[in-house]
Design a protein around this motif. Structure first.
Motif, PDB file in Angstrom:
ATOM      1  N   LYS A   1      -8.501   9.308   7.113  1.00 32.23           N
ATOM      2  CA  LYS A   1      -8.871   8.386   6.153  1.00 32.23           C
ATOM      3  C   LYS A   1      -9.380   9.120   5.010  1.00 32.23           C
ATOM      4  O   LYS A   1      -8.989   8.838   3.700  1.00 32.23           O
ATOM      5  CB  LYS A   1      -9.693   7.250   6.514  1.00 32.23           C
ATOM      6  CG  LYS A   1      -9.351   6.260   7.614  1.00 32.23           C
ATOM      7  CD  LYS A   1      -8.599   5.049   7.022  1.00 32.23           C
ATOM      8  CE  LYS A   1      -8.501   4.026   8.066  1.00 32.23           C
ATOM      9  NZ  LYS A   1      -7.700   2.692   7.299  1.00 32.23           N
ATOM     10  N   HIS A   2     -10.156  10.049   5.192  1.00 41.13           N
ATOM     11  CA  HIS A   2     -10.600  10.912   3.916  1.00 41.13           C
ATOM     12  C   HIS A   2      -9.366  11.780   3.262  1.00 41.13           C
ATOM     13  O   HIS A   2      -9.121  11.872   2.114  1.00 41.13           O
ATOM     14  CB  HIS A   2     -11.492  12.084   4.525  1.00 41.13           C
ATOM     15  CG  HIS A   2     -12.836  11.392   4.742  1.00 41.13           C
ATOM     16  ND1 HIS A   2     -14.021  12.136   5.376  1.00 41.13           N
ATOM     17  CD2 HIS A   2     -13.500  10.433   4.591  1.00 41.13           C
ATOM     18  CE1 HIS A   2     -14.984  11.408   5.369  1.00 41.13           C
ATOM     19  NE2 HIS A   2     -14.701  10.168   5.114  1.00 41.13           N
ATOM     20  N   ALA A   3      -8.383  12.320   4.256  1.00 45.30           N
ATOM     21  CA  ALA A   3      -7.138  12.813   3.785  1.00 45.30           C
ATOM     22  C   ALA A   3      -6.386  11.915   2.905  1.00 45.30           C
ATOM     23  O   ALA A   3      -5.771  12.364   1.775  1.00 45.30           O
ATOM     24  CB  ALA A   3      -6.475  13.441   4.937  1.00 45.30           C
ATOM     25  N   ALA A   4      -6.558  10.749   3.272  1.00 41.89           N
ATOM     26  CA  ALA A   4      -5.597   9.580   2.420  1.00 41.89           C
ATOM     27  C   ALA A   4      -6.323   9.388   1.134  1.00 41.89           C
ATOM     28  O   ALA A   4      -5.562   9.572   0.225  1.00 41.89           O
ATOM     29  CB  ALA A   4      -5.604   8.375   3.147  1.00 41.89           C
ATOM     30  N   VAL A   5      -7.731   9.420   1.236  1.00 40.51           N
ATOM     31  CA  VAL A   5      -8.171   9.177  -0.053  1.00 40.51           C
ATOM     32  C   VAL A   5      -8.191  10.279  -1.018  1.00 40.51           C
ATOM     33  O   VAL A   5      -7.829  10.186  -2.121  1.00 40.51           O
ATOM     34  CB  VAL A   5      -9.968   9.039   0.098  1.00 40.51           C
ATOM     35  CG1 VAL A   5     -10.735   9.080  -1.223  1.00 40.51           C
ATOM     36  CG2 VAL A   5     -10.012   7.694   0.756  1.00 40.51           C
ATOM     37  N   LYS A   6      -8.235  11.625  -0.410  1.00 41.39           N
ATOM     38  CA  LYS A   6      -7.904  12.723  -1.265  1.00 41.39           C
ATOM     39  C   LYS A   6      -6.644  12.973  -1.815  1.00 41.39           C
ATOM     40  O   LYS A   6      -6.393  13.309  -2.850  1.00 41.39           O
ATOM     41  CB  LYS A   6      -7.962  13.962  -0.284  1.00 41.39           C
ATOM     42  CG  LYS A   6      -9.105  15.280  -0.753  1.00 41.39           C
ATOM     43  CD  LYS A   6      -9.187  16.305   0.183  1.00 41.39           C
ATOM     44  CE  LYS A   6     -10.331  17.015   0.281  1.00 41.39           C
ATOM     45  NZ  LYS A   6     -10.505  17.918   1.264  1.00 41.39           N
ATOM     46  N   ALA A   7      -5.635  12.299  -0.898  1.00 45.98           N
ATOM     47  CA  ALA A   7      -4.128  12.304  -1.635  1.00 45.98           C
ATOM     48  C   ALA A   7      -3.994  11.292  -2.575  1.00 45.98           C
ATOM     49  O   ALA A   7      -2.890  11.134  -3.007  1.00 45.98           O
ATOM     50  CB  ALA A   7      -3.410  12.294  -0.316  1.00 45.98           C
TER      51      ALA A   7
ATOM     52  N   ILE B   1       0.783  -1.119   0.043  1.00 42.42           N
ATOM     53  CA  ILE B   1      -0.098   0.070  -0.095  1.00 42.42           C
ATOM     54  C   ILE B   1       0.986   1.291   0.035  1.00 42.42           C
ATOM     55  O   ILE B   1       2.091   1.108   0.151  1.00 42.42           O
ATOM     56  CB  ILE B   1      -0.840   0.056   1.136  1.00 42.42           C
ATOM     57  CG1 ILE B   1      -0.210   0.096   2.604  1.00 42.42           C
ATOM     58  CG2 ILE B   1      -2.012  -1.150   1.247  1.00 42.42           C
ATOM     59  CD1 ILE B   1      -1.033   0.380   3.541  1.00 42.42           C
ATOM     60  N   THR B   2       0.070   2.280  -0.090  1.00 42.51           N
ATOM     61  CA  THR B   2       0.940   3.651  -0.080  1.00 42.51           C
ATOM     62  C   THR B   2       0.293   4.495   0.974  1.00 42.51           C
ATOM     63  O   THR B   2      -0.876   4.335   1.616  1.00 42.51           O
ATOM     64  CB  THR B   2       0.841   4.435  -1.600  1.00 42.51           C
ATOM     65  OG1 THR B   2      -0.637   4.619  -1.660  1.00 42.51           O
ATOM     66  CG2 THR B   2       1.402   3.804  -2.697  1.00 42.51           C
ATOM     67  N   ALA B   3       0.954   5.419   1.512  1.00 42.48           N
ATOM     68  CA  ALA B   3       0.511   6.241   2.775  1.00 42.48           C
ATOM     69  C   ALA B   3       0.906   7.642   2.804  1.00 42.48           C
ATOM     70  O   ALA B   3       1.895   7.993   2.163  1.00 42.48           O
ATOM     71  CB  ALA B   3       0.995   5.573   3.987  1.00 42.48           C
ATOM     72  N   ILE B   4       0.405   8.425   3.569  1.00 42.19           N
ATOM     73  CA  ILE B   4       0.842   9.748   3.937  1.00 42.19           C
ATOM     74  C   ILE B   4       0.813   9.754   5.412  1.00 42.19           C
ATOM     75  O   ILE B   4       0.177   9.162   6.307  1.00 42.19           O
ATOM     76  CB  ILE B   4      -0.056  10.865   3.482  1.00 42.19           C
ATOM     77  CG1 ILE B   4      -1.643  10.739   3.980  1.00 42.19           C
ATOM     78  CG2 ILE B   4      -0.079  10.988   1.887  1.00 42.19           C
ATOM     79  CD1 ILE B   4      -2.594  11.916   3.670  1.00 42.19           C
ATOM     80  N   THR B   5       1.516  10.929   6.071  1.00 38.04           N
ATOM     81  CA  THR B   5       1.437  11.040   7.436  1.00 38.04           C
ATOM     82  C   THR B   5       0.486  12.354   7.602  1.00 38.04           C
ATOM     83  O   THR B   5       0.535  13.327   6.764  1.00 38.04           O
ATOM     84  CB  THR B   5       3.079  11.534   7.738  1.00 38.04           C
ATOM     85  OG1 THR B   5       3.632  12.736   7.090  1.00 38.04           O
ATOM     86  CG2 THR B   5       3.944  10.340   7.857  1.00 38.04           C
ATOM     87  N   VAL B   6      -0.218  12.253   8.780  1.00 36.95           N
ATOM     88  CA  VAL B   6      -0.973  13.216   9.124  1.00 36.95           C
ATOM     89  C   VAL B   6      -0.951  13.707  10.601  1.00 36.95           C
ATOM     90  O   VAL B   6      -0.404  12.851  11.352  1.00 36.95           O
ATOM     91  CB  VAL B   6      -2.494  13.050   8.910  1.00 36.95           C
ATOM     92  CG1 VAL B   6      -2.752  12.930   7.458  1.00 36.95           C
ATOM     93  CG2 VAL B   6      -2.772  11.669   9.761  1.00 36.95           C
ATOM     94  N   PRO B   7      -1.091  14.890  11.040  1.00 38.13           N
ATOM     95  CA  PRO B   7      -1.010  15.167  12.356  1.00 38.13           C
ATOM     96  C   PRO B   7      -1.887  14.561  13.187  1.00 38.13           C
ATOM     97  O   PRO B   7      -3.049  14.308  12.921  1.00 38.13           O
ATOM     98  CB  PRO B   7      -1.485  16.936  12.427  1.00 38.13           C
ATOM     99  CG  PRO B   7      -1.351  17.307  11.037  1.00 38.13           C
ATOM    100  CD  PRO B   7      -1.620  16.116  10.267  1.00 38.13           C
ATOM    101  N   ASN B   8      -1.501  14.111  14.750  1.00 41.41           N
ATOM    102  CA  ASN B   8      -2.145  13.464  15.408  1.00 41.41           C
ATOM    103  C   ASN B   8      -3.107  14.427  16.085  1.00 41.41           C
ATOM    104  O   ASN B   8      -2.706  14.831  17.000  1.00 41.41           O
ATOM    105  CB  ASN B   8      -1.398  12.588  16.249  1.00 41.41           C
ATOM    106  CG  ASN B   8      -2.185  11.876  17.339  1.00 41.41           C
ATOM    107  OD1 ASN B   8      -2.904  11.026  16.694  1.00 41.41           O
ATOM    108  ND2 ASN B   8      -1.615  11.847  18.563  1.00 41.41           N
TER     109      ASN B   8
END
Ligand SMILES: Cc1ncc(COP(=O)(O)O)c(C=O)c1O
Length: 294
Positions: free
Chosen positions: A154-160, A127-134
């Motif tokens: 998860k929405h941010a991941a989909v958007k990215a 899979i691929t991933a992004i990092t987001v603030p906790n």
């Protein structure tokens, strides 16, 4: 092989199950849950999931609807009735239903919901991933149903255009995926953040740590700075549903050479082998009180 639901003792086809609109799970996300994998007709590590459920309940002072052994039997019975071979078992306990008031009145009957579902699509092999603030609360060791920060991640991941989001604290430490635990490998050493209350102590994470140790892989459970994580040779995620899945790109850059690495591959195979060998204690003529691989 029907997909079934259990709501406070009543078993129905999944799509017919209902709970009250006054349920505190619906009104306040006042509840806890567990997700266990159904593999080859077996409920993988149900006992460990139930032990974690008990811990989550204790953290929220939320009474469980029945003693743990009875809850285990109820889970196994629902799974057996559904006959599902490969899928997902979901269990949720809320503080119950009552007129909407924040502080729960005493004496509420908890609501117990369980569902069995077939696997809806094949599991990804990478899979691929992004990092987001906790931006989550401070009780991440509790598997609470209040998951709005996870939904937004998860929405941010989909958007990215990627598969998963990984939470990073304000202090620059990598914590965990939105619905999985993180591992990375540098120079053959396996790294993962500690279960210090800032992450959920994954059942799969625990198994993978045991399997790594058995295979003589050096393990370092310690705070994991983002720059070290980004410079890793390999990254992978673990969860009951995903099992062990390599991350081949992080924040738009390849991890290592952009392909699943050797340690991730060994541990993924080791975990699948563990699932194949897994025997639930209730299947054995001589139950010893804990689940273990055969
Ligand atoms: C936040 C979070 N971390 C880790 C995990 C992985 O836990 P487990 O291996 O018990 O499925 C999950 C699973 O849902 C999760 O939601």
């Amino acid at each position: 092989m029907p997909e079934l639901a259990y709501v406070n003792g009543v078993i129905t086809p999944l799509e017919e199950a209902r709970v009250s609109v006054e349920d505190r799970g619906f009104q306040f996300a006042d509840g806890i849950y567990e997700v266990a994998k159904i593999f080859d007709g077996k409920l993988i590590d149900l006992d460990r999931h139930l032990a974690r459920l008990e811990n989550s309940a204790r953290m929220l002072e939320l009474p469980l609807p029945m003693p743990l052994p009875e809850l285990g039997r109820t889970c196994r019975d629902l799974h057996a009735r559904s006959g599902i071979e490969d899928g997902v078992f979901y269990l949720q306990v809320t503080r119950g239903a009552c007129p909407r008031v924040h502080a729960a009145p005493p004496g509420l009957e908890p609501t117990l919901v369980m569902t069995t579902r077939r696997l809806s699509r094949p599991l990804p092999e990478k899979i691929t991933a992004i990092t987001v603030p906790n931006n989550r609360w401070k009780m991440c060791a509790c598997k609470a149903i209040a998951l709005l920060p996870t939904v937004l991640a998860k929405h941010a991941a989909v958007k990215a255009g990627v598969n998963e989001a990984i939470f990073v604290g304000d202090d620059g430490l990598v914590l965990e995926g939105a619905s999985d635990n993180v591992f990375c490998v540098k120079d053959g050493v396996l790294h993962t953040p500690p279960a210090d209350g800032r992450i959920l102590e994954g059942i799969t994470r625990g198994r993978v740590l045991e399997l790594a140790e058995e295979r003589g892989i050096e393990v370092r459970v310690a705070p994991l700075p983002l720059d070290e994580f980004r410079a890793a040779d390999e990254v992978f995620l673990t969860s009951s549903v995903l099992t062990v899945v390599p991350v081949v790109a992080l924040d738009g850059r390849p991890v290592g050479d952009g392909r699943p690495g050797p340690v991730s591959t060994v541990l993924r195979e080791a975990y699948w082998d563990f699932m194949r060998r897994f025997r639930d204690v209730t299947d054995s003529p001589n139950p010893s009180g804990s689940s273990s691989p055969a």
